[in-house]
Structures are given as C-alpha cells and as structure tokens.
Enzyme design. Structure first.
Site, PDB file in Angstrom:
ATOM      1  N   THR A  56     -20.277  -0.868   0.535  1.00  0.00           N
ATOM      2  CA  THR A  56     -19.488   0.109   0.518  1.00  0.00           C
ATOM      3  C   THR A  56     -17.937  -0.261   0.833  1.00  0.00           C
ATOM      4  O   THR A  56     -18.256  -0.840   2.138  1.00  0.00           O
ATOM      5  CB  THR A  56     -20.098   1.601   0.812  1.00  0.00           C
ATOM      6  OG1 THR A  56     -19.030   2.695   0.522  1.00  0.00           O
ATOM      7  CG2 THR A  56     -20.379   1.395   2.517  1.00  0.00           C
ATOM      8  N   GLU A  57     -17.222   0.225   0.149  1.00  0.00           N
ATOM      9  CA  GLU A  57     -15.736  -0.653   0.591  1.00  0.00           C
ATOM     10  C   GLU A  57     -15.234   0.294   1.763  1.00  0.00           C
ATOM     11  O   GLU A  57     -14.304  -0.453   2.460  1.00  0.00           O
ATOM     12  CB  GLU A  57     -14.674  -0.067  -0.419  1.00  0.00           C
ATOM     13  CG  GLU A  57     -14.546   1.317  -0.866  1.00  0.00           C
ATOM     14  CD  GLU A  57     -13.582   1.315  -2.198  1.00  0.00           C
ATOM     15  OE1 GLU A  57     -12.495   1.711  -2.017  1.00  0.00           O
ATOM     16  OE2 GLU A  57     -14.182   1.189  -3.127  1.00  0.00           O
ATOM     17  N   ASN A  58     -15.742   1.102   2.519  1.00  0.00           N
ATOM     18  CA  ASN A  58     -15.234   1.775   3.723  1.00  0.00           C
ATOM     19  C   ASN A  58     -15.912   1.309   5.077  1.00  0.00           C
ATOM     20  O   ASN A  58     -15.613   1.294   6.116  1.00  0.00           O
ATOM     21  CB  ASN A  58     -15.593   3.308   3.819  1.00  0.00           C
ATOM     22  CG  ASN A  58     -16.893   3.717   3.424  1.00  0.00           C
ATOM     23  OD1 ASN A  58     -17.508   3.232   2.486  1.00  0.00           O
ATOM     24  ND2 ASN A  58     -17.416   4.605   4.402  1.00  0.00           N
TER      25      ASN A  58
END
Length: 222
Positions: A56-58
């Site tokens: 996940t990009e976070n």
C-alpha cells in the site's frame, strides 16, 4: 501462447465475484498494489497458499484481508484508510520509500478503478475534468506506469448507461498504454496495445450487444 478461452454467463458479476476472479488470476508470489475503492476487496479472496504480497502506497508491505472487530488497529490502514490485518513478515516504511517501490518497477500487478479506459490501454481514473473535481492525480500515475501489469476493476457502463471503454479517453489521462486487463461486471477484456480488444468473458451481455454499444472499438474473442 495463451491457454485462455472465451466463456459466458447469463448474469453480470457482483463486486465480490469480480474481486474473486481477479484474485484467482494473480500469479503466485506476486507483489501487488490494490487501489482505493473496489480494488481493495481483492485482498479478501487471496489465498495464503498463493503467497501474494500486498503493498500500500502509504507505507506497508505484507497486509492481509480487511480487519474486523477486535482485529482493527487504526494505525494499520491501507491507502483508502480502511483498517487491514498484517501477515507474518509485514513491513512498514516511509512514504518516499513506498513510492520508490512503485516507480522502480518492483510491483508485478496493480489493480485500479477507472472512469474510462481506451482500446489501446490508456487509463483515466482521477478526474472527469468537471469544475470541483479532484485536483491531483496522486499515486495512481506512479502505479499505472510503474507496475508490470495494470488491471482495471470497473463497471462496463456508468449508472447513466455511458460506456467506459472507448476508442480514446475523453477525461484527463492517468497513464498512456498501461492497462493490460479490464475486469468489468459484464466481461473480462485483454488489451495488448494494438487497439483490438480481446474478449475473454462476457456476463449478462452478448458479443453483438458489446459491439453495438461500443462504436469505434474492435473486439475479438479468444
């Protein structure tokens, strides 16, 4: 040579059925990013035996299905702010490192939603161009171009009946020639950059209707 063959069913797929179909098609051992919205449901259908690692990009690698009840930890969320579970070996890192993974070609597959997709694989999924629309493309452009394969999960038509698969996108583009597969409620379509859309599956719609409702797009069955 592909071993896939054309097949049909009488009714459109539900969102859960579509998420299951995508999960089944992701190769074992893949590193995968699931975009905000419908694509996040794919995580619920990935079997542990496939050893698919979700990113996940976070800033998390190795998360599992959506967290429920006592599993919920507000510090463990995906990019859509949905609480998720962590799997053995899960890792956490800076946002910049996460984007370096996306941009560096380290993801095998990303699954994104879309407003429009062109027959040649262009993706428009961040803005309709209308006043007040989302002001920035965000990480979608990095995912669409950085992943080795970009799958789109969407309805084939809008609620108003407008087609979302077009000869050319009319909305602002997220990426050019990046989409390799469309998983829609009414069918699964393969794109190879030629502009000819390969039809793998149809659900609740005939090939004749698909062609009639998509003028300017050429379709071929597998």
């Amino acid at each position: 040579m592909s071993t896939e063959t054309f097949r049909t069913t009488e009714t459109p797929l539900t969102q859960d059925e579509l998420a299951h179909a995508i999960a089944e098609d992701i190769a074992p051992g893949s590193f995968v990013n699931l975009g905000i919205g419908q694509p996040t449901t794919v995580s619920n259908y990935l079997s542990p035996e496939k050893q698919v690692t979700l990113h996940t990009e976070n800033g998390m690698l190795g998360f599992g299905p959506k967290a429920l009840g006592e599993q919920v930890d507000e510090d463990l969320i995906n990019a859509g702010k949905i609480p998720v579970t962590e799997l053995p070996g899960a890792a956490y890192f800076h946002h910049a490192d996460s984007f370096a993974m996306m941009r560096g070609g380290h993801l095998d597959v990303c699954v994104l939603g879309a407003y429009q997709v062109s027959a040649s694989g262009d993706l428009a999924n961040w803005s309709t161009g209308k006043p007040g629309a989302i002001p920035a493309v965000g990480g979608a452009m990095d995912l669409a171009i950085g992943a080795k394969d970009t799958y789109v999960m969407m309805d084939l038509f809008t609620k108003k009946g407008d087609r979302k698969l077009l000869p050319e996108c009319t909305f602002p583009l997220t990426g050019v020639g990046c989409v390799s597969r469309i998983y829609a409620d009414m069918g699964v379509f393969l794109l190879d950059g030629s502009g000819i859309v390969k039809v793998r599956e149809l659900h609740g719609i005939s090939l004749e209707d698909v062609r009639d409702r998509h003028p300017g797009v050429e379709f071929e069955t597998l």
